[in-house]
Design a protein around this motif. Structure first.
Motif, PDB file in Angstrom:
ATOM      1  N   SER A  73      48.519  -5.620  30.131  1.00 23.90           N
ATOM      2  CA  SER A  73      47.634  -6.677  29.621  1.00 23.90           C
ATOM      3  C   SER A  73      48.316  -8.039  29.677  1.00 23.90           C
ATOM      4  O   SER A  73      47.703  -9.041  30.070  1.00 23.90           O
ATOM      5  CB  SER A  73      47.213  -6.368  28.176  1.00 23.90           C
ATOM      6  OG  SER A  73      46.519  -5.143  28.098  1.00 23.90           O
ATOM      7  N   ALA A  74      49.601  -8.074  29.309  1.00 19.58           N
ATOM      8  CA  ALA A  74      50.346  -9.334  29.335  1.00 19.58           C
ATOM      9  C   ALA A  74      50.471  -9.855  30.767  1.00 19.58           C
ATOM     10  O   ALA A  74      50.342 -11.065  31.002  1.00 19.58           O
ATOM     11  CB  ALA A  74      51.736  -9.123  28.728  1.00 19.58           C
ATOM     12  N   ALA A  75      50.718  -8.959  31.725  1.00 14.72           N
ATOM     13  CA  ALA A  75      50.853  -9.371  33.123  1.00 14.72           C
ATOM     14  C   ALA A  75      49.544  -9.931  33.659  1.00 14.72           C
ATOM     15  O   ALA A  75      49.516 -10.984  34.309  1.00 14.72           O
ATOM     16  CB  ALA A  75      51.312  -8.183  33.970  1.00 14.72           C
ATOM     17  N   VAL A  76      48.444  -9.257  33.381  1.00 18.15           N
ATOM     18  CA  VAL A  76      47.131  -9.699  33.882  1.00 18.15           C
ATOM     19  C   VAL A  76      46.700 -10.999  33.207  1.00 18.15           C
ATOM     20  O   VAL A  76      46.256 -11.947  33.876  1.00 18.15           O
ATOM     21  CB  VAL A  76      46.076  -8.593  33.664  1.00 18.15           C
ATOM     22  CG1 VAL A  76      44.675  -9.125  33.958  1.00 18.15           C
ATOM     23  CG2 VAL A  76      46.379  -7.384  34.542  1.00 18.15           C
ATOM     24  N   LEU A  77      46.840 -11.076  31.891  1.00 18.53           N
ATOM     25  CA  LEU A  77      46.429 -12.279  31.170  1.00 18.53           C
ATOM     26  C   LEU A  77      47.347 -13.459  31.491  1.00 18.53           C
ATOM     27  O   LEU A  77      46.899 -14.605  31.548  1.00 18.53           O
ATOM     28  CB  LEU A  77      46.416 -12.009  29.668  1.00 18.53           C
ATOM     29  CG  LEU A  77      45.346 -11.028  29.184  1.00 18.53           C
ATOM     30  CD1 LEU A  77      45.490 -10.766  27.684  1.00 18.53           C
ATOM     31  CD2 LEU A  77      43.943 -11.564  29.482  1.00 18.53           C
ATOM     32  N   MET A 150      40.890 -11.785  40.435  1.00 18.75           N
ATOM     33  CA  MET A 150      41.020 -10.800  39.373  1.00 18.75           C
ATOM     34  C   MET A 150      41.233  -9.400  39.925  1.00 18.75           C
ATOM     35  O   MET A 150      41.974  -8.602  39.350  1.00 18.75           O
ATOM     36  CB  MET A 150      39.792 -10.829  38.466  1.00 18.75           C
ATOM     37  CG  MET A 150      39.747 -12.011  37.517  1.00 18.75           C
ATOM     38  SD  MET A 150      41.230 -12.150  36.464  1.00 18.75           S
ATOM     39  CE  MET A 150      41.159 -10.626  35.517  1.00 18.75           C
ATOM     40  N   LEU A 151      40.601  -9.099  41.060  1.00 17.83           N
ATOM     41  CA  LEU A 151      40.787  -7.781  41.679  1.00 17.83           C
ATOM     42  C   LEU A 151      42.250  -7.582  42.058  1.00 17.83           C
ATOM     43  O   LEU A 151      42.874  -6.575  41.693  1.00 17.83           O
ATOM     44  CB  LEU A 151      39.899  -7.666  42.922  1.00 17.83           C
ATOM     45  CG  LEU A 151      40.097  -6.377  43.754  1.00 17.83           C
ATOM     46  CD1 LEU A 151      39.714  -5.152  42.940  1.00 17.83           C
ATOM     47  CD2 LEU A 151      39.271  -6.453  45.043  1.00 17.83           C
ATOM     48  N   TYR A 152      42.822  -8.550  42.779  1.00 19.31           N
ATOM     49  CA  TYR A 152      44.219  -8.438  43.195  1.00 19.31           C
ATOM     50  C   TYR A 152      45.172  -8.588  42.015  1.00 19.31           C
ATOM     51  O   TYR A 152      46.262  -8.003  42.005  1.00 19.31           O
ATOM     52  CB  TYR A 152      44.538  -9.473  44.269  1.00 19.31           C
ATOM     53  CG  TYR A 152      43.937  -9.138  45.615  1.00 19.31           C
ATOM     54  CD1 TYR A 152      44.464  -8.097  46.381  1.00 19.31           C
ATOM     55  CD2 TYR A 152      42.846  -9.841  46.120  1.00 19.31           C
ATOM     56  CE1 TYR A 152      43.915  -7.779  47.615  1.00 19.31           C
ATOM     57  CE2 TYR A 152      42.292  -9.524  47.352  1.00 19.31           C
ATOM     58  CZ  TYR A 152      42.827  -8.489  48.089  1.00 19.31           C
ATOM     59  OH  TYR A 152      42.283  -8.163  49.299  1.00 19.31           O
ATOM     60  N   ASN A 153      44.771  -9.356  41.036  1.00 17.64           N
ATOM     61  CA  ASN A 153      45.571  -9.514  39.820  1.00 17.64           C
ATOM     62  C   ASN A 153      45.716  -8.172  39.103  1.00 17.64           C
ATOM     63  O   ASN A 153      46.824  -7.760  38.728  1.00 17.64           O
ATOM     64  CB  ASN A 153      44.891 -10.542  38.906  1.00 17.64           C
ATOM     65  CG  ASN A 153      45.656 -10.785  37.615  1.00 17.64           C
ATOM     66  OD1 ASN A 153      46.839 -10.496  37.494  1.00 17.64           O
ATOM     67  ND2 ASN A 153      44.966 -11.326  36.623  1.00 17.64           N
ATOM     68  N   ILE A 154      44.618  -7.477  38.949  1.00 15.19           N
ATOM     69  CA  ILE A 154      44.624  -6.185  38.249  1.00 15.19           C
ATOM     70  C   ILE A 154      45.360  -5.119  39.068  1.00 15.19           C
ATOM     71  O   ILE A 154      46.192  -4.371  38.531  1.00 15.19           O
ATOM     72  CB  ILE A 154      43.184  -5.733  37.936  1.00 15.19           C
ATOM     73  CG1 ILE A 154      42.569  -6.665  36.876  1.00 15.19           C
ATOM     74  CG2 ILE A 154      43.153  -4.286  37.463  1.00 15.19           C
ATOM     75  CD1 ILE A 154      41.092  -6.455  36.653  1.00 15.19           C
ATOM     76  N   PHE A 158      48.876  -3.478  37.906  1.00 13.13           N
ATOM     77  CA  PHE A 158      48.934  -2.032  37.682  1.00 13.13           C
ATOM     78  C   PHE A 158      50.088  -1.406  38.470  1.00 13.13           C
ATOM     79  O   PHE A 158      50.875  -0.615  37.926  1.00 13.13           O
ATOM     80  CB  PHE A 158      47.605  -1.396  38.095  1.00 13.13           C
ATOM     81  CG  PHE A 158      47.569   0.103  37.917  1.00 13.13           C
ATOM     82  CD1 PHE A 158      47.304   0.657  36.682  1.00 13.13           C
ATOM     83  CD2 PHE A 158      47.799   0.949  38.996  1.00 13.13           C
ATOM     84  CE1 PHE A 158      47.273   2.038  36.512  1.00 13.13           C
ATOM     85  CE2 PHE A 158      47.776   2.326  38.843  1.00 13.13           C
ATOM     86  CZ  PHE A 158      47.507   2.870  37.586  1.00 13.13           C
ATOM     87  N   ILE A 159      50.199  -1.757  39.754  1.00 14.87           N
ATOM     88  CA  ILE A 159      51.268  -1.187  40.586  1.00 14.87           C
ATOM     89  C   ILE A 159      52.633  -1.601  40.055  1.00 14.87           C
ATOM     90  O   ILE A 159      53.560  -0.778  39.949  1.00 14.87           O
ATOM     91  CB  ILE A 159      51.104  -1.634  42.054  1.00 14.87           C
ATOM     92  CG1 ILE A 159      49.810  -1.064  42.641  1.00 14.87           C
ATOM     93  CG2 ILE A 159      52.315  -1.206  42.891  1.00 14.87           C
ATOM     94  CD1 ILE A 159      49.476  -1.591  44.025  1.00 14.87           C
ATOM     95  N   TRP A 160      52.782  -2.873  39.715  1.00 15.27           N
ATOM     96  CA  TRP A 160      54.061  -3.406  39.221  1.00 15.27           C
ATOM     97  C   TRP A 160      54.496  -2.701  37.946  1.00 15.27           C
ATOM     98  O   TRP A 160      55.627  -2.228  37.828  1.00 15.27           O
ATOM     99  CB  TRP A 160      53.899  -4.903  38.994  1.00 15.27           C
ATOM    100  CG  TRP A 160      55.137  -5.647  38.630  1.00 15.27           C
ATOM    101  CD1 TRP A 160      56.324  -5.668  39.306  1.00 15.27           C
ATOM    102  CD2 TRP A 160      55.311  -6.519  37.503  1.00 15.27           C
ATOM    103  NE1 TRP A 160      57.221  -6.499  38.679  1.00 15.27           N
ATOM    104  CE2 TRP A 160      56.627  -7.028  37.570  1.00 15.27           C
ATOM    105  CE3 TRP A 160      54.486  -6.919  36.458  1.00 15.27           C
ATOM    106  CZ2 TRP A 160      57.135  -7.918  36.623  1.00 15.27           C
ATOM    107  CZ3 TRP A 160      54.977  -7.818  35.520  1.00 15.27           C
ATOM    108  CH2 TRP A 160      56.290  -8.303  35.604  1.00 15.27           C
TER     109      TRP A 160
END
Length: 213
Positions: A73-77, A150-154, A158-160
């Protein structure tokens, strides 16, 4: 002045962050490092890996699922914050003079990564220090389609997170003695980071020279 130096030394010490700050501080640092322009110097990759190791050895008494959810959540936000910063304040950011926390070459290096990898650079950038911080800012600056971002962000987040936190947890749970070699782990990640950044810089220089010929 000494207090300021000690503070920055603390921020760069992943082991101390995990031991004293726990999940809250880990989450905050990942948020800042993933999209706030002055957070590029913060530990990212090895903080994730070590948080997984500490959770696997139970020195960080946090369930794996909660650790993964908070860091993801922290990475995406954090990246979303970077995107919005670039979208609404990109012009002012580009015109900022170079300082300790910001240099125009950081944006230029990130721009090169976008030119090389396209929108998938947002996924690749997760594993590239400095570029990881500035990639979402540049995506906002060039007004990348928000849904694609947002697609690539998520996907990238997730992978990271799953690779580094999950890998760290596996090693911590299966090989608990690894906790005695934390400093070697940090040196290993710093070596990879330095190699990646230097290699990217040299490749970029080589490509620019080729374009001029």
């Amino acid at each position: 002045m000494e207090q300021i130096i000690n503070f920055f030394q603390y921020l760069l010490d992943s082991e101390e962050i995990i031991r004293t700050g726990g999940l809250v501080l880990i989450t905050l640092i990942i948020f800042v490092e993933n999209g706030v322009f002055f957070g590029f110097f913060l530990p990212g990759d090895y903080l994730l890996f070590l948080s997984g190791v500490f959770a696997g050895t139970k020195l960080l008494n946090v369930p794996l699922w909660l650790l993964l959810v908070c860091i993801f959540s922290a990475a995406v936000l954090g990246s979303l914050t970077g995107y919005l910063t670039g979208f609404y304040a990109g012009g002012r950011l580009q015109n900022r003079p170079d300082s300790l926390f910001f240099k125009k070459k950081y944006i230029e290096n990130t721009r090169i990564a976008f030119a090389k990898y396209g929108t998938s650079a947002l996924i690749v950038a997760r594993f590239l220090p400095i570029v990881r911080t500035f990639a979402p800012i540049l995506a906002g600056l060039i007004h990348m389609n928000f849904r694609f971002f947002m697609l690539y962000n998520i996907i990238g987040g997730f992978i990271w997170v799953m690779t580094l936190v999950g890998g760290g947890f596996y090693f911590g749970e299966r090989f608990p003695w690894i906790i005695n070699y934390v400093h070697w782990i940090i040196i290993f990640f710093l070596g990879i980071t330095t190699f990646t950044v230097v290699r990217g810089y040299l490749n970029a220089r080589r490509e620019r020279r080729a374009e001029k010929v």
